[in-house]
Write an enzyme that holds these catalytic residues in place. Sequence first.
Site, PDB file in Angstrom:
ATOM      1  N   ASN A  30       0.879  -1.173   0.000  1.00 22.30           N
ATOM      2  CA  ASN A  30       0.000   0.000   0.000  1.00 22.30           C
ATOM      3  C   ASN A  30       0.912   1.217   0.000  1.00 22.30           C
ATOM      4  OD1 ASN A  30      -1.780   2.084   0.458  1.00 22.30           O
ATOM      5  ND2 ASN A  30      -2.808   1.127   2.195  1.00 22.30           N
ATOM      6  N   ARG A  71      -2.355  -2.084  -3.633  1.00 22.96           N
ATOM      7  CA  ARG A  71      -3.544  -1.259  -3.464  1.00 22.96           C
ATOM      8  C   ARG A  71      -3.416  -0.048  -4.388  1.00 22.96           C
ATOM      9  NH1 ARG A  71      -4.784   3.497   0.686  1.00 22.96           N
ATOM     10  NH2 ARG A  71      -7.026   3.697   0.368  1.00 22.96           N
ATOM     11  N   HIS A 116     -12.452   2.861  -0.160  1.00 22.19           N
ATOM     12  CA  HIS A 116     -12.441   1.873   0.928  1.00 22.19           C
ATOM     13  C   HIS A 116     -13.127   0.578   0.500  1.00 22.19           C
ATOM     14  CE1 HIS A 116     -12.267   5.490   3.903  1.00 22.19           C
ATOM     15  NE2 HIS A 116     -11.036   5.042   3.663  1.00 22.19           N
ATOM     16  N   ARG A 175     -10.272  15.726   6.958  1.00 24.82           N
ATOM     17  CA  ARG A 175     -11.080  16.061   5.781  1.00 24.82           C
ATOM     18  C   ARG A 175     -12.461  16.527   6.218  1.00 24.82           C
ATOM     19  NH1 ARG A 175     -10.157  10.522   2.605  1.00 24.82           N
ATOM     20  NH2 ARG A 175      -8.145  10.159   3.602  1.00 24.82           N
ATOM     21  N   GLU A 191      -7.672  -5.369   5.216  1.00 25.94           N
ATOM     22  CA  GLU A 191      -7.548  -5.041   3.805  1.00 25.94           C
ATOM     23  C   GLU A 191      -6.389  -5.784   3.157  1.00 25.94           C
ATOM     24  OE1 GLU A 191      -8.698  -0.676   2.919  1.00 25.94           O
ATOM     25  OE2 GLU A 191      -8.047  -0.662   5.018  1.00 25.94           O
TER      26      GLU A 191
END
Length: 399
Positions: free
Chosen positions: A7, A85, A174, A235, A379
């Site tokens: 990732n 990813r 996601h 965010r 993940e």
Amino acid sequence: MWTLVLNCGSSSVKFALLDVQGGQVRLSGLAERLGSAGASARVEVDGARRVVDLAGGSYAEAFAVIAGALDELGVRAQVGAVGHRVVHGGERFSAPALITPEVLAEIRACVPLAPLHNPANIAGIEAAQAAFPDAAHVAVFDTAFHQSMPEVAFRYAVPGDWYRQHGVRRYGFHGTSHAFVAVRAADLLGRPLSELNLVTAHLGNGCSVCAVQGGRSVDTSMGLTPLEGLVMGTRSGDVDPGLHDYIARQAGLSLSEITAALNRESGLLGLSGLSNDMRELEEAAGRGHAGARLALDVFVHRLAKQMAGMAAAMGRVDGLVFTGGIGENSAWVRGAVLARLAVLGARVDEAANAAAVRGQSGVISAPGALAALVVNTNEELMIAQQTQTLLAEQKGVQA
């Protein structure tokens, strides 16, 4: 055969070496602050941890550390696949893809849609291909799971040419996490995933919710970029689009400066004026810090509204699923959200909710109430599984 999962971010590389069938993790770690003088890599090999300085702070150095750790384990030659990813695959990718020059060009074409993420993903792919030239490299896209959304969910009410010519639509992110926890939630409930309507909430520094109907995404909170939707660590989530013009005129900021502020200076950090860390905010709110209390209340208010909206998008909901660093560890957030979702029949079991922290998955709803669960996301395992599934399918076709 071992699968290496990568990732790659703009200044970091998260990595893990997994045995897909057994779920065993032999190697994991994080190289961070790449590109700066303080770059380092935290490496865990069979449970033993160490930190390695990366003097040049380059991706190549990070991959040299990973390769060295694989040599230490004596398994480097057994790494037959590398799963990457990739944040944005646009409309081109609805499933993982073997990375060829053509696929890499398609990922590069999506850079305007994810200018903070895809360039780092590409740099990581190129560095990994150089470090592991004999392995099969597979891209697993954050956006792919959401390609099943119907047009009514993914289209914006903007001029049609913006969509047809520039790809302006809702993509969602996601995806690997939402897909993984939906499968695990079905297992915990003892029901087929194909029969379930679930609302999954991935809550970390980045946050999103998803309506998962029969194992397929039919709506989600993130959109064209990962900025849309929930309040997150730094965010903003949803804001009035007119804010950009207003702040540009009032504060004299450029569009890029406003966007940067919405990405890096807003969310929990902007509301609290203190931190983007939920643990710190909960502690501060308990001491009477007004900004921390406001941040928590806005976070929960917006999250409950979005989860209720996802239920409405499916017409029926069978379970609410919490995951991610906040979702898996903040009993307060889960309890506060479920209290607001009493309208859906939700009610928390206080003891079960308090116990579901530090890696404990399980049902946290009261008997007879709408099912609510905590599920630990993985993940890396999902990426490894999808990588191996693709390679097995391709072998079958070639045979």
